[in-house]
Design an enzyme around this catalytic site. Structure first.
Site, PDB file in Angstrom:
ATOM      1  N   LYS A   1      -2.876  16.982 -18.000  1.00 29.82           N
ATOM      2  CA  LYS A   1      -1.549  16.653 -17.471  1.00 29.82           C
ATOM      3  C   LYS A   1      -0.698  17.918 -17.274  1.00 29.82           C
ATOM      4  O   LYS A   1      -1.119  19.018 -17.598  1.00 29.82           O
ATOM      5  CB  LYS A   1      -0.868  15.640 -18.395  1.00 29.82           C
TER       6      LYS A   1
HETATM    7  C1  LIG Z   1      -3.282   9.881 -18.483  1.00 31.72           C
HETATM    8  C2  LIG Z   1      -2.645   8.593 -18.158  1.00 31.72           C
HETATM    9  C3  LIG Z   1      -2.307   7.647 -19.131  1.00 31.72           C
HETATM   10  C4  LIG Z   1      -2.724   7.788 -20.552  1.00 31.72           C
HETATM   11  O1  LIG Z   1      -2.315   8.969 -21.112  1.00 31.72           O
HETATM   12  P1  LIG Z   1      -2.877   9.382 -22.553  1.00 31.72           P
HETATM   13  O2  LIG Z   1      -1.889  10.375 -23.057  1.00 31.72           O
HETATM   14  O3  LIG Z   1      -4.228   9.975 -22.308  1.00 31.72           O
HETATM   15  O4  LIG Z   1      -2.946   8.158 -23.388  1.00 31.72           O
HETATM   16  C5  LIG Z   1      -1.603   6.517 -18.762  1.00 31.72           C
HETATM   17  N1  LIG Z   1      -1.274   6.305 -17.488  1.00 31.72           N
HETATM   18  C6  LIG Z   1      -1.602   7.162 -16.515  1.00 31.72           C
HETATM   19  C7  LIG Z   1      -1.176   6.870 -15.111  1.00 31.72           C
HETATM   20  C8  LIG Z   1      -2.321   8.328 -16.817  1.00 31.72           C
HETATM   21  O5  LIG Z   1      -2.664   9.175 -15.843  1.00 31.72           O
END
Ligand SMILES: *Cc1c(COP(=O)(O)O)cnc(C)c1O
Length: 391
Positions: A193
């Site tokens: 991210k």
């Molecule tokens: C990455 C992601 C999540 C989950 O994030 P985590 O921190 O890995 O639990 C939820 N929604 C979207 C759209 C994502 O890209």
């Protein structure tokens, strides 16, 4: 698959490789040396910094160990009665839907706009039933959803709004940060991210009482957090006031996040440059490109997605993924639409054709590397590989 010996010598370009720099390495070491690994002063600082970045008070944020946890705990803290329906997008990561299910609620899908790839407000309206209690929009790829329309629908039908901001740390919509429109905003600091802590997440919200409840639920439902409990002020009894979860962020994670967040704007600027280089380089190709950012919004440039339509491109999406891999370029797919997965088909009887825009996008989409770590030479390599695959 044939490739030249020159290609073999080139390193594999990993998709979504996080830009880790010395300050967070030093901070993790300092955290280890302090022997305070769990939730403590570094989490408190990361919360303060994140709140400031989003224009919120520290009491309006709560750090957790993933966005999945943030989504789950937000829905529990919103006090939505079990069995209610929550409307979300079929073009999202499975966690958005799983969190609804784990909160004892029923997911209902509303198709996306084929251009923006975000949930279509008209489809939300059409999906509302007497059991609808919440909307869970996802700011896909970092592009803001139509929050004016969505908040108007929520007001009209008295619905909770939980924004999935996993792609959208830097996103604004009409001058306001995403994650501050709804009752809750849920952010991710997963390794791919825009700000990373390895695993990690943040809940934001305007209502301090709800955030306090979310925070408590994220740490076993205990009325005081471990920071107070294990501080040097002497032993304090805690009280369990709800059946909570084990979702708290560690100081080890916050140690990374503090320095990642400090570079969030610099990294955004680099991704914007890469995005613009891709847009120019691919303008003449028979592929779909991301829609231009809407006026009076800020795109977070989390994903750069292209559409490979076999009839126009001469090869299928999956063949394109293989061809990029053979050229040692990592790619991603964001996402196969949710009803393509067997669990949801079996449990809810969903068929991908019911949400045709998400289905087609999911079957054609490819995410290209967009890490701020990419050098100009890396970007040229990606561009050359894409063009070569489509020759
Ligand atoms: C990455 C992601 C999540 C989950 O994030 P985590 O921190 O890995 O639990 C939820 N929604 C979207 C759209 C994502 O890209």
């Amino acid at each position: 698959m044939q490739h030249s010996s020159q290609n073999e010598a080139e390193p594999f370009l990993i998709f979504g490789s996080p830009p880790i720099e010395q300050p967070e390495i030093d901070e993790v070491v300092a955290c280890m040396q302090s022997a305070w690994l769990g939730t403590g002063p570094r989490v408190a600082r990361f919360e303060r910094d994140f709140a400031a970045y989003q224009g919120l008070q520290p009491s309006q944020v709560a750090a957790v160990n993933s966005a999945t946890a943030a989504l789950h705990v937000s829905m529990v803290a919103a006090g939505i009665e079990p069995g209610s329906e929550v409307i979300t997008t079929p073009l999202t990561f499975c966690a958005s839907v799983n969190a609804i299910i784990h909160a004892g609620l029923t997911p209902v899908l509303a198709d996306v706009d084929p251009l923006t790839q975000n949930i279509d407000p008209a489809a939300i309206e059409a999906a509302i039933t007497p059991r609808t209690r919440a909307i869970l929009p996802v700011h896909f790829a970092g592009r803001a959803c139509e929050m004016d329309a969505i908040t108007a629908i929520a007001r009209k039908h008295d619905l909770v709004v939980i924004e999935d901001c996993a792609h959208a740390i830097e996103t604004t919509y009409h001058g306001r940060k995403t994650g501050t429109f709804g009752d809750f905003g849920c952010f991710s600091f997963y390794a791919t991210k825009n700000v990373v802590t390895g695993e990690g997440g943040m809940i934001t919200g305007r209502d301090e009482a709800r955030i306090a409840r979310a925070k408590m639920l994220a740490l076993h439902g205990m009325s005081k957090d471990a920071w107070h409990r294990f501080g040097d002020q002497g032993y304090k009894h805690y009280q369990v006031v709800e059946a909570g979860f084990k979702y708290n962020m560690m100081d080890l994670q916050a140690a990374i996040g503090i320095h990642q967040l400090a570079r969030v704007e610099r990294n955004w600027q680099r991704r914007e440059q890469v995005w613009n280089l891709y847009m120019q380089a691919f303008a003449d190709l028979p592929i779909g490109l991301p829609a231009p950012p809407q006026t009076d919004t800020r795109h977070a440039y989390h994903l750069f997605t292209i559409m490979i339509d076999e009839t126009r491109c001469g090869l299928s999406r999956d063949a394109f993924l293989d061809a990029m891999n053979a050229r040692r370029i990592g790619t991603g797919v964001h996402y196969l639409s949710v009803p393509e997965h067997p669990y949801y088909r079996q449990r809810y009887g969903w068929r991908p054709e019911q949400w045709p825009h998400a289905m087609w996008l999911g079957r054609q989409t490819v995410s290209l590397p967009l890490s701020p770590k990419l050098t100009d030479a890396d970007v040229q390599r990606v561009i050359a590989a894409v063009r070569d695959c489509l020759r």
